[in-house]
Design a protein around this motif. Sequence first.
Motif, PDB file in Angstrom:
ATOM      1  N   ALA A  50       0.841  -1.196   0.000  1.00 24.00           N
ATOM      2  CA  ALA A  50       0.000   0.000   0.000  1.00 24.00           C
ATOM      3  C   ALA A  50       0.874   1.244   0.000  1.00 24.00           C
ATOM      4  O   ALA A  50       1.572   1.520   0.978  1.00 24.00           O
ATOM      5  CB  ALA A  50      -0.927   0.000   1.214  1.00 24.00           C
ATOM      6  N   GLY A  51       0.851   1.979  -1.088  1.00 21.65           N
ATOM      7  CA  GLY A  51       1.674   3.173  -1.184  1.00 21.65           C
ATOM      8  C   GLY A  51       1.563   3.793  -2.558  1.00 21.65           C
ATOM      9  O   GLY A  51       0.973   3.223  -3.476  1.00 21.65           O
ATOM     10  N   LEU A  52       2.123   4.984  -2.712  1.00 20.00           N
ATOM     11  CA  LEU A  52       2.057   5.710  -3.968  1.00 20.00           C
ATOM     12  C   LEU A  52       3.327   6.523  -4.168  1.00 20.00           C
ATOM     13  O   LEU A  52       4.017   6.856  -3.202  1.00 20.00           O
ATOM     14  CB  LEU A  52       0.859   6.674  -3.975  1.00 20.00           C
ATOM     15  N   SER A  53       3.601   6.854  -5.412  1.00 16.33           N
ATOM     16  CA  SER A  53       4.683   7.792  -5.721  1.00 16.33           C
ATOM     17  C   SER A  53       4.143   8.839  -6.680  1.00 16.33           C
ATOM     18  O   SER A  53       3.255   8.547  -7.502  1.00 16.33           O
ATOM     19  CB  SER A  53       5.890   7.068  -6.332  1.00 16.33           C
ATOM     20  N   PHE A  54       4.654  10.063  -6.565  1.00 16.84           N
ATOM     21  CA  PHE A  54       4.146  11.178  -7.356  1.00 16.84           C
ATOM     22  C   PHE A  54       5.290  11.976  -7.969  1.00 16.84           C
ATOM     23  O   PHE A  54       6.323  12.186  -7.327  1.00 16.84           O
ATOM     24  CB  PHE A  54       3.323  12.149  -6.488  1.00 16.84           C
ATOM     25  N   THR A  55       5.073  12.453  -9.171  1.00 15.68           N
ATOM     26  CA  THR A  55       5.951  13.482  -9.727  1.00 15.68           C
ATOM     27  C   THR A  55       5.581  14.811  -9.075  1.00 15.68           C
ATOM     28  O   THR A  55       4.547  14.938  -8.410  1.00 15.68           O
ATOM     29  CB  THR A  55       5.756  13.592 -11.238  1.00 15.68           C
ATOM     30  N   ARG A  72      -5.902   6.483  -4.411  1.00 18.25           N
ATOM     31  CA  ARG A  72      -5.567   5.169  -4.956  1.00 18.25           C
ATOM     32  C   ARG A  72      -5.332   5.229  -6.474  1.00 18.25           C
ATOM     33  O   ARG A  72      -5.908   6.068  -7.178  1.00 18.25           O
ATOM     34  CB  ARG A  72      -6.701   4.193  -4.649  1.00 18.25           C
ATOM     35  N   GLU A  73      -4.492   4.303  -6.915  1.00 19.79           N
ATOM     36  CA  GLU A  73      -4.201   4.180  -8.338  1.00 19.79           C
ATOM     37  C   GLU A  73      -5.323   3.415  -9.039  1.00 19.79           C
ATOM     38  O   GLU A  73      -5.782   2.382  -8.549  1.00 19.79           O
ATOM     39  CB  GLU A  73      -2.881   3.445  -8.526  1.00 19.79           C
ATOM     40  N   LYS A  81      -3.795  -2.161  -5.677  1.00 15.74           N
ATOM     41  CA  LYS A  81      -3.452  -2.138  -4.259  1.00 15.74           C
ATOM     42  C   LYS A  81      -2.574  -0.936  -3.906  1.00 15.74           C
ATOM     43  O   LYS A  81      -2.314  -0.685  -2.724  1.00 15.74           O
ATOM     44  CB  LYS A  81      -2.728  -3.431  -3.859  1.00 15.74           C
ATOM     45  N   LYS A  82      -2.124  -0.214  -4.925  1.00 17.25           N
ATOM     46  CA  LYS A  82      -1.263   0.939  -4.688  1.00 17.25           C
ATOM     47  C   LYS A  82      -2.120   2.135  -4.287  1.00 17.25           C
ATOM     48  O   LYS A  82      -2.761   2.776  -5.119  1.00 17.25           O
ATOM     49  CB  LYS A  82      -0.446   1.273  -5.942  1.00 17.25           C
ATOM     50  N   GLY A  83      -2.142   2.418  -3.004  1.00 16.47           N
ATOM     51  CA  GLY A  83      -2.935   3.520  -2.504  1.00 16.47           C
ATOM     52  C   GLY A  83      -2.788   3.637  -1.001  1.00 16.47           C
ATOM     53  O   GLY A  83      -2.182   2.777  -0.350  1.00 16.47           O
ATOM     54  N   VAL A  84      -3.331   4.690  -0.454  1.00 16.93           N
ATOM     55  CA  VAL A  84      -3.307   4.902   0.999  1.00 16.93           C
ATOM     56  C   VAL A  84      -4.681   5.375   1.439  1.00 16.93           C
ATOM     57  O   VAL A  84      -5.414   6.009   0.680  1.00 16.93           O
ATOM     58  CB  VAL A  84      -2.228   5.930   1.422  1.00 16.93           C
TER      59      VAL A  84
END
Length: 321
Positions: A51-56, A112-113, A125-128
Amino acid sequence: MEIAVEDQDLGTIILAVSSELVFSIGSYKGKHYAKIRKFVKTGKYSGPTKAGLSFTGHTLVALIKILQQLQASLPGVQEQEIARLPKTGDREIVVLIMPPDDVQSLPNIDIREYIESANFTGFSKKGVRFNWHKLQDVLALLQVQAQQLQQHEKQTPTLFPEARPEWVNEAEKLNSPASGGKDEVLEKLLPSGPKIFPEDFLDNVQGGAQEVELSSDVLKVEQQSDGTYAVCSEFGFCHGVRNPTEGNYLFYSWLRGKTKVQLPQEMITVFRTVKAYENYLRNLQKSLIQAYERKSGHRPIAEHRVKQVFNRYGLPWIEGS
């Protein structure tokens, strides 16, 4: 060959006893990203989850603006999509309001993605996810990430500095929360702001007054080991008072931004002024909560918003109102 660089942790938000969100800055192929990752600590496993994300920088700045607007609004208690942000060709970042865990809780915010491809369409599942009352802390750390990405972008050599991405300039404007438009409740019930303490509550002051200079540090009224009371900070300031009511007179004044207070010598004047102010605050709390509850349909949301309003104006929260 790309050299792996360890992520730079910027802050942590506790979600529960065994879970937390970690905010960091990382890099990949020479480009820096903001990252949020959920970590857990249990008897079987301790460490990061999926569970997580990355951002520009561009996506991060857009997300902060959306969350600032959301913070200034009254959320509903039903699932609601707030916004979508482009990420890559077939992926978006979706911001959602999720129902509260129970009738006494605030709603949750889910970031969430979302994938729409030939092989799969739906949320990954990539999200918080975090509770509404954590939103202010989340925004603060997202703003720190934006500042870090901005610094990295400015330090990157370029032949045309004036052609840097627009988000670099926008990141400088994110320190102040967005107003989110007009608040109809406050415009109706507090069109000129709250009454001023102690001036608007003093009546027939007699017996003179003593000027008390207060510290600008965080203050509180506390009982000393000898049974007396004082207004103190954690950094050495301590001013003795005759009783808790006099302490509240000084504390309430400090909350409204005063560091020099004219303290009446007559205790009856202090008592009447403090009690009149507390009665005013109780009535104000009640009126605001009722108004926000009519708009949101959810009392915990209304109470949370009123506490934010009180904090903004430097008003003490009176329990049991």
